[in-house]
Scaffold this motif. Structure first.
Motif, PDB file in Angstrom:
ATOM      1  N   PHE A 152       0.845  -1.193   0.000  1.00 66.31           N
ATOM      2  CA  PHE A 152       0.000   0.000   0.000  1.00 66.31           C
ATOM      3  C   PHE A 152       0.881   1.243   0.000  1.00 66.31           C
ATOM      4  CE2 PHE A 152      -2.490  -3.270   2.144  1.00 66.31           C
ATOM      5  CZ  PHE A 152      -3.733  -3.163   1.513  1.00 66.31           C
ATOM      6  N   ALA A 153       0.358   2.316  -0.593  1.00 64.28           N
ATOM      7  CA  ALA A 153       1.060   3.592  -0.568  1.00 64.28           C
ATOM      8  C   ALA A 153       0.178   4.648   0.091  1.00 64.28           C
ATOM      9  CB  ALA A 153       1.439   4.033  -1.981  1.00 64.28           C
ATOM     10  N   VAL A 154       0.845   5.630   0.674  1.00 60.27           N
ATOM     11  CA  VAL A 154       0.137   6.709   1.370  1.00 60.27           C
ATOM     12  C   VAL A 154       0.736   8.049   0.959  1.00 60.27           C
ATOM     13  CG1 VAL A 154      -0.492   7.699   3.599  1.00 60.27           C
ATOM     14  CG2 VAL A 154      -0.273   5.209   3.366  1.00 60.27           C
ATOM     15  N   ILE A 155      -0.116   8.959   0.522  1.00 60.13           N
ATOM     16  CA  ILE A 155       0.294  10.347   0.332  1.00 60.13           C
ATOM     17  C   ILE A 155      -0.477  11.191   1.335  1.00 60.13           C
ATOM     18  CG2 ILE A 155       0.173  12.371  -1.177  1.00 60.13           C
ATOM     19  CD1 ILE A 155       0.772  10.597  -3.537  1.00 60.13           C
ATOM     20  N   ASP A 156       0.269  11.916   2.144  1.00 63.49           N
ATOM     21  CA  ASP A 156      -0.306  12.837   3.118  1.00 63.49           C
ATOM     22  C   ASP A 156      -0.054  14.247   2.603  1.00 63.49           C
ATOM     23  OD1 ASP A 156      -0.930  14.400   5.417  1.00 63.49           O
ATOM     24  OD2 ASP A 156       1.139  14.160   6.107  1.00 63.49           O
ATOM     25  N   PHE A 157      -1.120  14.889   2.121  1.00 61.51           N
ATOM     26  CA  PHE A 157      -1.012  16.204   1.487  1.00 61.51           C
ATOM     27  C   PHE A 157      -1.854  17.203   2.272  1.00 61.51           C
ATOM     28  CE2 PHE A 157      -1.585  19.132  -2.238  1.00 61.51           C
ATOM     29  CZ  PHE A 157      -0.251  19.239  -2.607  1.00 61.51           C
ATOM     30  N   MET A 158      -1.591  18.473   2.054  1.00 67.12           N
ATOM     31  CA  MET A 158      -2.453  19.494   2.656  1.00 67.12           C
ATOM     32  C   MET A 158      -3.838  19.448   2.017  1.00 67.12           C
ATOM     33  SD  MET A 158      -0.876  22.871   0.790  1.00 67.12           S
ATOM     34  CE  MET A 158      -0.450  22.789  -0.970  1.00 67.12           C
ATOM     35  N   ASN A 159      -4.865  19.828   2.754  1.00 67.14           N
ATOM     36  CA  ASN A 159      -6.183  20.036   2.165  1.00 67.14           C
ATOM     37  C   ASN A 159      -6.208  21.468   1.644  1.00 67.14           C
ATOM     38  OD1 ASN A 159      -8.832  20.085   1.364  1.00 67.14           O
ATOM     39  ND2 ASN A 159      -9.671  20.150   3.441  1.00 67.14           N
ATOM     40  N   VAL A 160      -6.079  21.604   0.344  1.00 61.24           N
ATOM     41  CA  VAL A 160      -5.886  22.906  -0.286  1.00 61.24           C
ATOM     42  C   VAL A 160      -6.993  23.896   0.077  1.00 61.24           C
ATOM     43  CG1 VAL A 160      -5.930  24.059  -2.528  1.00 61.24           C
ATOM     44  CG2 VAL A 160      -4.435  22.089  -2.184  1.00 61.24           C
ATOM     45  N   ALA A 161      -8.244  23.445   0.066  1.00 58.79           N
ATOM     46  CA  ALA A 161      -9.361  24.352   0.363  1.00 58.79           C
ATOM     47  C   ALA A 161      -9.228  24.950   1.767  1.00 58.79           C
ATOM     48  CB  ALA A 161     -10.685  23.608   0.220  1.00 58.79           C
ATOM     49  N   ASN A 162      -8.849  24.118   2.721  1.00 58.95           N
ATOM     50  CA  ASN A 162      -8.688  24.577   4.093  1.00 58.95           C
ATOM     51  C   ASN A 162      -7.488  25.512   4.235  1.00 58.95           C
ATOM     52  OD1 ASN A 162      -7.331  23.966   6.976  1.00 58.95           O
ATOM     53  ND2 ASN A 162      -9.544  23.828   7.173  1.00 58.95           N
ATOM     54  N   VAL A 163      -6.390  25.177   3.564  1.00 57.60           N
ATOM     55  CA  VAL A 163      -5.181  26.001   3.626  1.00 57.60           C
ATOM     56  C   VAL A 163      -5.440  27.390   3.067  1.00 57.60           C
ATOM     57  CG1 VAL A 163      -2.853  26.286   2.671  1.00 57.60           C
ATOM     58  CG2 VAL A 163      -3.544  24.089   3.622  1.00 57.60           C
ATOM     59  N   ILE A 164      -6.087  27.453   1.905  1.00 54.59           N
ATOM     60  CA  ILE A 164      -6.354  28.751   1.274  1.00 54.59           C
ATOM     61  C   ILE A 164      -7.311  29.582   2.126  1.00 54.59           C
ATOM     62  CG2 ILE A 164      -7.425  29.851  -0.734  1.00 54.59           C
ATOM     63  CD1 ILE A 164      -6.270  27.578  -2.447  1.00 54.59           C
ATOM     64  N   GLU A 165      -8.301  28.942   2.700  1.00 54.19           N
ATOM     65  CA  GLU A 165      -9.276  29.640   3.545  1.00 54.19           C
ATOM     66  C   GLU A 165      -8.609  30.254   4.770  1.00 54.19           C
ATOM     67  OE1 GLU A 165     -12.840  31.133   5.035  1.00 54.19           O
ATOM     68  OE2 GLU A 165     -12.460  30.252   3.048  1.00 54.19           O
ATOM     69  N   ASN A 166      -7.569  29.589   5.283  1.00 55.54           N
ATOM     70  CA  ASN A 166      -6.925  30.031   6.523  1.00 55.54           C
ATOM     71  C   ASN A 166      -5.521  30.586   6.305  1.00 55.54           C
ATOM     72  OD1 ASN A 166      -8.949  29.043   8.710  1.00 55.54           O
ATOM     73  ND2 ASN A 166      -8.687  27.251   7.397  1.00 55.54           N
ATOM     74  N   LEU A 167      -5.218  30.970   5.079  1.00 52.29           N
ATOM     75  CA  LEU A 167      -3.877  31.449   4.748  1.00 52.29           C
ATOM     76  C   LEU A 167      -3.544  32.737   5.515  1.00 52.29           C
ATOM     77  CD1 LEU A 167      -1.825  30.250   2.666  1.00 52.29           C
ATOM     78  CD2 LEU A 167      -2.479  32.119   1.150  1.00 52.29           C
ATOM     79  N   VAL A 168      -2.385  32.723   6.150  1.00 59.34           N
ATOM     80  CA  VAL A 168      -1.891  33.931   6.839  1.00 59.34           C
ATOM     81  C   VAL A 168      -0.979  34.667   5.857  1.00 59.34           C
ATOM     82  CG1 VAL A 168      -0.556  34.815   8.780  1.00 59.34           C
ATOM     83  CG2 VAL A 168      -1.991  32.771   9.070  1.00 59.34           C
ATOM     84  N   PRO A 169      -1.398  35.844   5.357  1.00 59.50           N
ATOM     85  CA  PRO A 169      -0.641  36.517   4.285  1.00 59.50           C
ATOM     86  C   PRO A 169       0.776  36.886   4.668  1.00 59.50           C
ATOM     87  CG  PRO A 169      -2.839  37.455   4.501  1.00 59.50           C
ATOM     88  CD  PRO A 169      -2.635  36.563   5.696  1.00 59.50           C
ATOM     89  N   GLU A 170       0.965  37.374   5.908  1.00 60.66           N
ATOM     90  CA  GLU A 170       2.299  37.804   6.329  1.00 60.66           C
ATOM     91  C   GLU A 170       2.513  37.523   7.804  1.00 60.66           C
ATOM     92  OE1 GLU A 170       3.688  41.667   5.256  1.00 60.66           O
ATOM     93  OE2 GLU A 170       2.527  41.731   3.392  1.00 60.66           O
ATOM     94  N   GLU A 171       3.733  37.153   8.159  1.00 56.84           N
ATOM     95  CA  GLU A 171       4.098  36.990   9.565  1.00 56.84           C
ATOM     96  C   GLU A 171       5.615  37.023   9.693  1.00 56.84           C
ATOM     97  OE1 GLU A 171       3.631  33.210  11.585  1.00 56.84           O
ATOM     98  OE2 GLU A 171       3.507  32.150   9.664  1.00 56.84           O
ATOM     99  N   VAL A 172       6.072  37.279  10.892  1.00 51.59           N
ATOM    100  CA  VAL A 172       7.499  37.202  11.205  1.00 51.59           C
ATOM    101  C   VAL A 172       7.670  36.120  12.261  1.00 51.59           C
ATOM    102  CG1 VAL A 172       9.532  38.398  12.087  1.00 51.59           C
ATOM    103  CG2 VAL A 172       7.849  39.645  10.707  1.00 51.59           C
TER     104      VAL A 172
END
Length: 254
Positions: A152-172
């Motif tokens: 069996f193979a497994v790919i663990d990827f980001m959920n793009v819809a969730n990432v874009i919805e919660n994207l932090v534009p800028e931070e330090v």
């Protein structure tokens, strides 16, 4: 981004075609991400190996293994593990932990392995770095070709819809007295992270760029590769995938 040569020029502009080969090979990558939740990652691997019901001493490939932290843990669980990564520096570091059932090698994930594996893990968004869909398809085909008959193979990827919805534009983010100035944005079907910082009087610039692949995109690629998608989960506890709320897109296939 996945766990993965010092920057050669100030204000370095990475070639978008292979940004990963330079950024992942710098010590700054590992400094920036040193506070990752590795206990959570171990729980994920516990859950994953239990779900897959892997046999004792199963042959496991950790594809895009970085410095091998997760390969080492999988080996401690009793598996015969090979960690593979494109970064020569990371593999050199990981190889210090080698033993009879834990090995590491420099490898391009687009190339299949001669040996076959009972499980292949591509974890923590270590996919989608390539510019072309052809390379992503080639990678999936290589994974399929490297599986044993019952593997069996497994790919663990980001959920793009969730990432874009919660994207932090800028931070330090300050780590080891280095101020990393981070900008995030979506452009041309990719999620970008621009990273600027100064260390020892020199300025550096790196870019992370990952294709914003959705479940539908993966399904289309897998269909073309002749891969069977068996199950989908939405987090490291292997809860059901929800297309907007889940933080992860975890796919089990063969």
């Amino acid at each position: 981004m996945s766990e993965k040569h010092n920057a050669s020029t100030p204000n370095q502009e990475d070639d978008n075609q292979n940004w990963y080969s330079s950024w992942f090979d710098t010590p700054y990558y590992h400094i920036l991400y040193k506070d990752r939740n590795y206990r959570e990652a171990q729980i994920f691997m516990d859950n994953l190996t239990h779900y897959l019901n892997l046999p004792e001493k199963a042959k496991v490939l950790d594809l895009a293994c970085g410095k091998g932290r997760h390969s080492i843990y999988l080996n401690q669980l009793g598996y015969d593990v090979l960690g593979a990564d494109l970064s020569e520096n990371s593999i050199a570091e990981a190889s210090k932990n080698s033993n009879e059932t834990l090995h590491f090698k420099v490898h391009d994930m687009r190339e299949p392995f001669e040996e076959k594996f009972d499980a292949i893990f591509n974890l923590f968004t270590s996919f989608g770095y390539f510019e072309s869909d052809d390379d992503n398809l080639t990678t999936l085909k290589a994974i399929k070709e490297s599986l044993s008959e019952y593997g069996f193979a497994v790919i663990d990827f980001m959920n793009v819809a969730n990432v874009i919805e919660n994207l932090v534009p800028e931070e330090v983010k300050t780590v080891d007295e280095i101020d990393f100035h981070i900008k995030r944005y979506v452009e041309d079907g990719h999620i970008f992270k621009e990273i600027d910082f100064e260390d020892k009087g020199r300025k550096y610039h790196f870019t992370e760029k990952v294709k914003a692949l959705t479940l539908k995109d993966f399904q289309d690629l897998m269909d073309e590769a002749g891969i069977f998608l068996l199950d989908i989960f939405g987090d490291y506890k292997l809860k059901k995938f929800h297309k907007t709320e889940s933080e992860r897109l975890i796919m089990i296939f063969k």
